[in-house]
Design a protein around this motif. Structure first.
Motif, mmCIF file in Angstrom:
data_model
loop_
_atom_site.group_PDB
_atom_site.id
_atom_site.type_symbol
_atom_site.label_atom_id
_atom_site.label_comp_id
_atom_site.label_asym_id
_atom_site.label_seq_id
_atom_site.Cartn_x
_atom_site.Cartn_y
_atom_site.Cartn_z
ATOM 1 N N LEU A 237 0.695 -1.312 0.105
ATOM 2 C CA LEU A 237 -0.041 -0.083 0.107
ATOM 3 C C LEU A 237 0.755 1.380 0.001
ATOM 4 C CD1 LEU A 237 -2.614 -1.155 2.574
ATOM 5 C CD2 LEU A 237 -2.849 -1.414 0.119
ATOM 6 N N ASN A 238 1.900 1.104 0.283
ATOM 7 C CA ASN A 238 3.096 2.151 0.162
ATOM 8 C C ASN A 238 4.350 1.582 0.369
ATOM 9 O OD1 ASN A 238 3.156 1.453 2.939
ATOM 10 N ND2 ASN A 238 3.470 3.488 3.730
ATOM 11 N N ASN A 239 5.327 2.717 -0.053
ATOM 12 C CA ASN A 239 6.960 2.168 0.286
ATOM 13 C C ASN A 239 7.120 2.831 1.338
ATOM 14 O OD1 ASN A 239 6.736 0.542 -2.078
ATOM 15 N ND2 ASN A 239 7.368 2.645 -3.310
ATOM 16 N N CYS A 240 8.120 2.196 2.380
ATOM 17 C CA CYS A 240 8.706 2.886 3.530
ATOM 18 C C CYS A 240 10.135 3.248 3.518
ATOM 19 C CB CYS A 240 8.350 1.931 4.605
ATOM 20 S SG CYS A 240 9.240 2.246 6.450
ATOM 21 N N LEU A 241 10.460 4.320 3.868
ATOM 22 C CA LEU A 241 11.879 4.938 3.759
ATOM 23 C C LEU A 241 12.460 4.822 5.123
ATOM 24 C CD1 LEU A 241 13.338 6.059 0.633
ATOM 25 C CD2 LEU A 241 10.901 5.642 0.718
ATOM 26 N N GLY A 249 10.274 10.421 13.687
ATOM 27 C CA GLY A 249 9.301 10.424 12.770
ATOM 28 C C GLY A 249 8.417 9.428 12.172
ATOM 29 N N ALA A 250 9.098 8.125 12.620
ATOM 30 C CA ALA A 250 8.338 7.134 12.183
ATOM 31 C C ALA A 250 6.815 6.798 12.838
ATOM 32 C CB ALA A 250 9.198 5.928 12.334
ATOM 33 N N ALA A 251 5.674 6.995 12.221
ATOM 34 C CA ALA A 251 4.537 7.240 12.701
ATOM 35 C C ALA A 251 4.073 5.758 13.489
ATOM 36 C CB ALA A 251 3.513 7.712 11.963
ATOM 37 N N CYS A 252 4.624 4.766 12.980
ATOM 38 C CA CYS A 252 4.373 3.224 13.598
ATOM 39 C C CYS A 252 4.902 3.230 14.876
ATOM 40 C CB CYS A 252 4.805 2.414 12.524
ATOM 41 S SG CYS A 252 6.544 2.257 12.076
ATOM 42 N N LEU A 253 6.034 4.045 15.180
ATOM 43 C CA LEU A 253 6.574 3.844 16.254
ATOM 44 C C LEU A 253 5.977 4.556 17.434
ATOM 45 C CD1 LEU A 253 10.464 3.409 15.095
ATOM 46 C CD2 LEU A 253 8.729 1.615 15.513
ATOM 47 N N GLY A 264 13.901 -1.661 13.201
ATOM 48 C CA GLY A 264 13.209 -1.155 12.112
ATOM 49 C C GLY A 264 11.561 -0.865 12.349
ATOM 50 N N PRO A 265 10.706 -0.436 11.309
ATOM 51 C CA PRO A 265 9.429 -0.178 11.531
ATOM 52 C C PRO A 265 8.321 -1.124 12.037
ATOM 53 C CG PRO A 265 9.938 -0.474 9.242
ATOM 54 C CD PRO A 265 11.547 -0.589 9.943
ATOM 55 N N LEU A 266 7.640 -0.793 12.616
ATOM 56 C CA LEU A 266 6.566 -1.768 12.856
ATOM 57 C C LEU A 266 5.374 -1.524 11.735
ATOM 58 C CD1 LEU A 266 6.144 -0.930 16.700
ATOM 59 C CD2 LEU A 266 7.108 -3.006 15.654
ATOM 60 N N ARG A 269 1.729 -1.332 12.193
ATOM 61 C CA ARG A 269 0.997 -0.077 12.606
ATOM 62 C C ARG A 269 1.410 1.036 11.606
ATOM 63 N NH1 ARG A 269 2.541 2.186 17.119
ATOM 64 N NH2 ARG A 269 0.608 2.251 18.080
ATOM 65 N N CYS A 270 1.603 0.785 10.249
ATOM 66 C CA CYS A 270 1.887 1.847 9.348
ATOM 67 C C CYS A 270 0.963 2.662 9.262
ATOM 68 C CB CYS A 270 2.339 1.182 7.933
ATOM 69 S SG CYS A 270 2.841 2.235 6.832
ATOM 70 N N ARG A 271 1.095 4.271 9.232
ATOM 71 C CA ARG A 271 0.358 4.986 8.913
ATOM 72 C C ARG A 271 0.588 6.045 7.695
ATOM 73 N NH1 ARG A 271 -2.973 6.319 13.372
ATOM 74 N NH2 ARG A 271 -4.117 7.486 11.772
ATOM 75 N N PRO A 272 0.372 5.453 6.643
ATOM 76 C CA PRO A 272 0.728 6.263 5.219
ATOM 77 C C PRO A 272 0.295 7.437 5.258
ATOM 78 C CG PRO A 272 -0.468 4.038 4.626
ATOM 79 C CD PRO A 272 -0.481 4.196 6.378
ATOM 80 N N ARG A 274 0.127 9.833 7.416
ATOM 81 C CA ARG A 274 0.823 10.834 8.032
ATOM 82 C C ARG A 274 2.048 10.787 8.463
ATOM 83 N NH1 ARG A 274 1.248 10.402 13.352
ATOM 84 N NH2 ARG A 274 0.183 8.656 14.400
ATOM 85 N N CYS A 275 2.880 9.633 7.885
ATOM 86 C CA CYS A 275 4.304 9.370 8.332
ATOM 87 C C CYS A 275 5.508 9.834 7.308
ATOM 88 C CB CYS A 275 4.503 8.005 8.355
ATOM 89 S SG CYS A 275 6.210 7.498 8.872
ATOM 90 N N GLY A 276 6.205 10.743 8.014
ATOM 91 C CA GLY A 276 7.329 11.254 7.111
ATOM 92 C C GLY A 276 8.114 10.406 6.349
ATOM 93 N N ASN A 277 8.129 8.947 6.523
ATOM 94 C CA ASN A 277 8.680 8.033 5.778
ATOM 95 C C ASN A 277 7.750 7.296 4.404
ATOM 96 O OD1 ASN A 277 11.060 8.662 7.393
ATOM 97 N ND2 ASN A 277 10.343 6.838 8.819
ATOM 98 N N SER A 278 6.733 7.887 4.722
ATOM 99 C CA SER A 278 5.699 7.035 3.655
ATOM 100 C C SER A 278 5.791 7.484 2.016
ATOM 101 C CB SER A 278 4.245 7.106 4.108
ATOM 102 O OG SER A 278 3.617 6.453 3.207
ATOM 103 N N MET A 279 5.938 6.718 1.180
ATOM 104 C CA MET A 279 6.009 7.324 -0.018
ATOM 105 C C MET A 279 4.951 6.452 -0.681
ATOM 106 S SD MET A 279 8.940 6.040 -2.912
ATOM 107 C CE MET A 279 8.621 5.952 -4.604
HETATM 108 S S1 SF4 Z 1 4.472 4.393 9.577
HETATM 109 FE FE1 SF4 Z 1 6.228 5.172 8.601
HETATM 110 S S2 SF4 Z 1 8.348 4.335 9.210
HETATM 111 FE FE2 SF4 Z 1 6.239 2.889 9.857
HETATM 112 S S3 SF4 Z 1 6.276 1.667 8.264
HETATM 113 FE FE3 SF4 Z 1 4.940 3.052 7.679
HETATM 114 S S4 SF4 Z 1 5.986 4.308 6.460
HETATM 115 FE FE4 SF4 Z 1 7.281 3.073 7.628
#
Ligand code: SF4
Length: 328
Positions: A237-241, A249-253, A264-266, A269-272, A274-279
């Protein structure tokens, strides 16, 4: 199926009649009570509406007193029997007999059991970007739950003898994906949307500028791209950087209880939105558009319980926030 309390999902043959219930206003399968285990706590596995309807139909058709699904071997007229071991042997014989034109390698001798296929599929789905995207297209809004499900992740955990192969394969697949994005960016094509995409573009630009300053060519660029070890996880559903060296800035953490030893990320719990790492990659946009249409259709359903309606509206707002980024 989504396990809330239990690490193991019900084996399909253990689903008994009347076990589909509402749990927190979402359809779920409740575990069966077995004789002598009356004190055993009831567990629930969330399912989606189409699965609930399919089970209702199967329940209606099942000749068994308690079970919804029974093995066809148990049919007394002998008209249709199915033995998994025999079918697997026949499948292997077929694959080995046709390697001449399929180009596949021969499957070696050894014991192959049905659960190994389940594990292999889950593992490949988890690890290979293309498979995840295919899963996302097939499961649409269920994919987030399916991939977030710790049961799915549990099946996907590689066995020890697979680890080396998988690590190499995953790294190769990831680099292929990254190289394709780099090529697109070099041609001035869009590679994706959102803050993660901006991070990636900056990294690509910096590589190109460095190589240009040194008078290097595309081969030098590729070498530098490989050495840059850009952290990217291609998802359904997205790529995670997410970068382990800079996890802020990782919303999942946020407010997460991080399992011991986890780095690494969880991703469950990904929040594409609003997360600053989400693409959001260009290939993800149709999935989110489809998700939005699906949620809008679900919200049209009459008689939705208020809690369920609120959850769907929240999901839809998040989906729209993601799509707005893509439009921008
Ligand atoms: S919330 Fe951000 S850091 Fe966590 S998995 Fe999703 S894109 Fe990656």
């Amino acid at each position: 199926m989504h396990g809330r309390n239990n690490p193991l999902p019900p084996v399909i043959q253990e689903i008994t009649k009347g076990s589909v219930v509402q749990y927190f206003e979402v359809p779920a399968i409740a575990s069966a009570k077995h004789k002598g285990e009356e004190d055993f706590p009831v567990k629930h596995w969330w399912i989606i509406e189409p699965v609930a309807r399919a089970i209702a139909v199967a329940e209606h058709l099942s000749p068994h007193e308690e079970r919804v699904f029974t093995g066809v071997r148990s049919r007394t007229d002998g008209s249709e029997t199915f033995a998994a071991a025999e079918r697997i042997m026949s499948f292997i014989a077929h694959v080995n007999a046709t390697t001449g034109w399929t180009g596949l390698s021969e499957i070696g001798a050894g014991n192959v059991s049905p659960h190994m296929f389940r594990r292999t599929m889950a593992m490949l789905t988890d690890q290979f970007p293309g498979s995840e995207i295919a899963l996302g297209i097939q499961l649409k809004h269920t994919a987030a739950r399916a991939l977030a499900n710790r049961v799915t992740q549990g099946y996907a955990a590689p066995a020890a003898d697979w680890t080396r192969f998988l690590e190499q394969a995953v790294e190769a697949a990831r680099f292929r994906g990254l190289r394709e994005l780099f090529a697109l960016h070099r041609e001035g094509q869009p590679i994706g949307f959102g803050p993660g995409a901006e991070q990636l573009k900056d990294a690509f630009d910096s590589i190109r500028e460095t190589v240009a300053a040194q008078g290097g060519d595309t081969l030098v660029e590729e070498g530098m791209l490989r050495r840059a070890r850009i952290s990217i996880r291609f998802g359904t559903l997205n790529n995670c950087l997410f970068d382990e060296a800079s996890p802020a800035g990782a919303a999942c953490l946020e407010k997460a209880v991080i399992p011991p030893g986890h780095t690494g990320p969880l991703v469950d719990r990904c929040r594409p939105e609003r997360c600053g790492n989400s693409m959001i990659g260009t290939q993800h946009v149709p999935i989110w558009e489809s998700e939005e249409r699906g949620l809008a259709a679900l919200l049209e359903s009459p008689g939705l319980p208020p809690g369920r309606r609120a959850a769907l509206e929240r999901q839809r707002a998040e989906t729209q926030a993601i799509l707005r980024k893509a439009v921008q």
